[in-house]
Design an enzyme around this catalytic site. Structure first.
Site, PDB file in Angstrom:
ATOM      1  N   GLY A  90     -55.830  16.199 -74.073  1.00  0.00           N
ATOM      2  CA  GLY A  90     -55.629  17.704 -73.751  1.00  0.00           C
ATOM      3  C   GLY A  90     -55.028  17.748 -72.266  1.00  0.00           C
ATOM      4  N   ARG A  93     -54.726  17.535 -66.251  1.00  0.00           N
ATOM      5  CA  ARG A  93     -54.431  17.842 -64.858  1.00  0.00           C
ATOM      6  C   ARG A  93     -53.249  18.810 -64.837  1.00  0.00           C
ATOM      7  NH1 ARG A  93     -51.671  12.331 -62.489  1.00  0.00           N
ATOM      8  NH2 ARG A  93     -50.958  11.461 -64.546  1.00  0.00           N
ATOM      9  N   ASP A 125     -59.459  13.631 -61.326  1.00  0.00           N
ATOM     10  CA  ASP A 125     -59.791  14.703 -60.446  1.00  0.00           C
ATOM     11  C   ASP A 125     -58.479  15.698 -60.690  1.00  0.00           C
ATOM     12  OD1 ASP A 125     -57.276  13.255 -60.147  1.00  0.00           O
ATOM     13  OD2 ASP A 125     -57.704  12.622 -58.026  1.00  0.00           O
ATOM     14  N   GLY A 126     -57.900  15.797 -61.737  1.00  0.00           N
ATOM     15  CA  GLY A 126     -56.988  16.633 -62.196  1.00  0.00           C
ATOM     16  C   GLY A 126     -55.646  16.844 -61.055  1.00  0.00           C
ATOM     17  N   ARG A 179     -42.776  21.189 -64.265  1.00  0.00           N
ATOM     18  CA  ARG A 179     -41.931  20.442 -65.182  1.00  0.00           C
ATOM     19  C   ARG A 179     -41.313  21.764 -65.726  1.00  0.00           C
ATOM     20  NH1 ARG A 179     -45.258  16.964 -68.396  1.00  0.00           N
ATOM     21  NH2 ARG A 179     -45.130  15.268 -67.017  1.00  0.00           N
ATOM     22  N   ARG A 186     -46.884  18.844 -78.426  1.00  0.00           N
ATOM     23  CA  ARG A 186     -46.642  17.481 -78.552  1.00  0.00           C
ATOM     24  C   ARG A 186     -47.043  17.055 -79.936  1.00  0.00           C
ATOM     25  NH1 ARG A 186     -48.693  16.381 -73.097  1.00  0.00           N
ATOM     26  NH2 ARG A 186     -48.072  18.074 -72.233  1.00  0.00           N
ATOM     27  N   ASP A 258     -49.368  11.860 -77.616  1.00  0.00           N
ATOM     28  CA  ASP A 258     -49.776  12.791 -76.686  1.00  0.00           C
ATOM     29  C   ASP A 258     -48.582  13.191 -75.948  1.00  0.00           C
ATOM     30  OD1 ASP A 258     -51.308  10.849 -76.048  1.00  0.00           O
ATOM     31  OD2 ASP A 258     -51.375  11.926 -74.022  1.00  0.00           O
TER      32      ASP A 258
HETATM   33  P1  AMP Z   1     -50.944  10.623 -69.459  1.00  0.00           P
HETATM   34  O1  AMP Z   1     -51.009   9.227 -69.651  1.00  0.00           O
HETATM   35  O2  AMP Z   1     -50.412  10.949 -67.941  1.00  0.00           O
HETATM   36  O3  AMP Z   1     -50.127  11.287 -70.491  1.00  0.00           O
HETATM   37  O4  AMP Z   1     -52.391  11.478 -69.621  1.00  0.00           O
HETATM   38  C1  AMP Z   1     -53.298  11.265 -70.490  1.00  0.00           C
HETATM   39  C2  AMP Z   1     -54.443  12.203 -70.569  1.00  0.00           C
HETATM   40  O5  AMP Z   1     -55.126  11.919 -69.339  1.00  0.00           O
HETATM   41  C3  AMP Z   1     -54.104  13.684 -70.545  1.00  0.00           C
HETATM   42  O6  AMP Z   1     -54.861  14.241 -71.202  1.00  0.00           O
HETATM   43  C4  AMP Z   1     -54.086  13.718 -69.016  1.00  0.00           C
HETATM   44  O7  AMP Z   1     -54.182  15.340 -68.865  1.00  0.00           O
HETATM   45  C5  AMP Z   1     -55.342  13.211 -68.422  1.00  0.00           C
HETATM   46  N1  AMP Z   1     -55.025  12.659 -67.102  1.00  0.00           N
HETATM   47  C6  AMP Z   1     -54.449  11.764 -66.291  1.00  0.00           C
HETATM   48  N2  AMP Z   1     -54.521  11.826 -65.311  1.00  0.00           N
HETATM   49  C7  AMP Z   1     -55.500  12.663 -65.106  1.00  0.00           C
HETATM   50  C8  AMP Z   1     -56.285  12.850 -63.830  1.00  0.00           C
HETATM   51  N3  AMP Z   1     -56.038  12.465 -62.452  1.00  0.00           N
HETATM   52  N4  AMP Z   1     -57.317  13.946 -63.849  1.00  0.00           N
HETATM   53  C9  AMP Z   1     -57.456  14.495 -65.130  1.00  0.00           C
HETATM   54  N5  AMP Z   1     -56.871  14.036 -66.200  1.00  0.00           N
HETATM   55  C10 AMP Z   1     -55.832  13.223 -66.262  1.00  0.00           C
HETATM   56 MG    MG Z   2     -49.246  13.017 -70.980  1.00  0.00          MG
END
Ligand code: AMP
Ligand code: MG
Length: 480
Positions: A90, A93, A125-126, A179, A186, A258
């Protein structure tokens, strides 16, 4: 008080209208600072805005402080991550800030990255590092200019926070990015519904996707026929996207489901890299131990992701139609890849068998010689001469030589075949080869050292000039 240009836009809450089974309403983080580091003026006309009439403060208010016209929605989704199904995903961040219709008639999403925690942040940390934001701006602008169907960045705001990351010297600076993409939805959005057994939510979502992103299919009366055509078109779009990445030498690095848009658009640039040497095994993410998302695996992985999407879609449509749709993937991929590669080799048109053989020999040559992928095409572009059609002897004489006998033999075979291809062209057509080469081979490529070279002055002296210079070069890749 002047009104903020972005808050004045007409927002169309298309996703919100689907109902709250698909998202959570969230709040943006409160940041200590808002320093606008990048604004994408190129996108403003698409929103019906003139760059002169949009102030930096408009950007900061909307895309740093997140003053808003509609609720902020964190999308719910699952996904296959490195092959394993993950229910803990989900928007962790980011959120959907709003949706607006472009002057081209298409609906666009403003999605954030680094805007604070949500119910899906898990232990994160979002936040987004400033370097991560800078990297995504560079990647999406470069890919767009190279003809890749990609999301763009509308803005990047530095937030004044300090972040700790394992893969950057820490503490490191923080940012929030907006963005501009075709859709936030997705493959994983559908996968979640399948996992939860919510087939009741599947059809509204699919109908929504078709209505907004495949509107021409609304003319197809029979719903099953329409769904089948939707999947077939998605297969084609994804195959073309994979071909676009491969031809420009791009490794996305994290092709989890995703990160696969239901519109077939490329997005989410984390540990990506443009490869230097041609190497199908080249893997951009240091944590991708099995090389699942290596450069050369990308077409196969996209096909696998499309196959996984059949599971949720089967709840509302025929498995046969899905199977039939997927069988077209490889042909679509090869057709698009071949067309793009032949253009990089200087040929807009070539007899099919000659083109197939030229592509095969080129890949064989690139794999066996130490020359860089982009350097090869730069040499070809720089050295091309109409005199090459007179005989193979002069073709690409000044390219990196090798002491390896096999590679030298391959180069010789390549020269002979390149000459055979030129021989099929009329004199004016040979003249156009040079132009075709210049139009399809970028002068500047976003190799890793280029990113480090612009990042260093930002870290050391907060100097953003090299970043902007590089950005301009990437946005105009074919002008010397
Ligand atoms: P990504 O690999 O960037 O596509 O992220 C995969 C998942 O991890 C998604 O659900 C993102 O929202 C979550 N995510 C990645 N980095 C962070 C972060 N620093 N804080 C919270 N959620 C994260
Ligand atoms: Mg992603």
């Amino acid at each position: 008080m002047t009104e903020n240009s972005f808050l004045q836009l007409t927002y169309e809450p298309a996703l919100e209208a689907l109902g709250d089974d698909y998202y959570d309403t969230v709040a943006a983080a409160d940041f200590p600072q808002h320093i606008l580091r990048f604004r994408n003026d190129d996108l403003l006309p698409k929103l019906g805005l003139q760059p002169d009439s949009v102030s930096d403060f408009d950007f900061v208010e909307a895309f740093g402080q997140f003053q808003q016209r509609s609720p902020l929605l964190a999308l719910r989704y699952h996904g296959y991550q490195f092959g394993d199904y993950n229910t803990g995903l989900g928007d962790g961040r980011g959120f959907l800030y709003g949706q607006v219709r472009g002057t081209d008639g298409k609906l666009y999403d403003f999605g954030t990255k680094g805007s604070g925690t949500t119910p899906y942040s898990r232990n994160g940390d979002g936040r987004l590092t400033l370097k991560g934001g800078v990297r995504e701006v560079l990647a999406s602008e470069a890919l767009h200019a190279l003809g890749v169907n990609t999301s763009r960045c509308l803005s990047l705001v530095e937030t004044g926070e300090q972040l700790w990351r394992g893969d950057e010297p820490s503490p490191t600076r923080a940012s929030v990015m907006v963005r501009f993409s075709q859709s936030h939805i997705r493959f994983g959005t559908f996968e979640r519904l399948h996992y939860l057994g919510r087939s009741d939510l599947m059809q509204p979502l699919l109908d929504h996707v078709i209505e907004v992103y495949y509107a021409h299919l609304l003319a197809v009366q029979d719903p099953q026929e329409r769904y089948g055509q939707f999947y077939g078109e998605l297969v084609q779009r994804v195959a073309q996207l994979a071909a676009q990445w491969m031809s420009v030498g791009f490794c996305h690095a994290v092709l989890n489901t995703d990160n696969m848009s239901i519109t077939g658009e490329s997005f989410d640039y984390g540990p990506y890299a443009f490869m230097d040497q041609f190497d199908p095994r080249f893997t951009a993410a240091y944590f991708d131990y099995g090389r699942r998302y290596s450069y050369g695996n990308q077409p196969r992985i996209c096909e696998w992701n499309l196959a996984m999407l059949q599971k949720p879609l089967k709840l509302i449509m025929s498995g046969d139609a899905l199977e039939t749709g997927l069988t077209t993937y490889r042909q679509h991929y090869y057709t698009a890849y071949k067309r793009r590669m032949l253009a990089k080799l200087g040929f807009e048109e070539l007899l099919p068998e000659l083109g197939d053989e030229l592509l095969r020999l080129t890949l064989e040559l690139l794999e066996s010689t130490p020359i860089g992928y982009h350097d090869f095409f730069t040499d070809l572009t720089g050295q091309f001469s109409e005199a090459w059609s007179e005989g193979p002897g002069h073709i690409l004489q000044a390219t990196a030589q090798t002491s390896d006998d096999d590679a030298a033999t391959l180069l010789q075979a390549w020269r002979l075949h390149y000459h055979s291809c030129l021989s099929t062209l009329s004199a004016p057509e040979v003249g156009q080869v040079g132009q075709c080469l210049r139009q399809h081979n970028p002068v500047t490529v976003l190799l890793r050292p280029k990113i480090e070279a612009i990042w260093e002055p930002i870290v050391v002296e907060n100097n953003w000039q090299p970043f902007h210079t590089l950005l301009t070069q990437l946005q105009h890749p074919f002008s010397p």
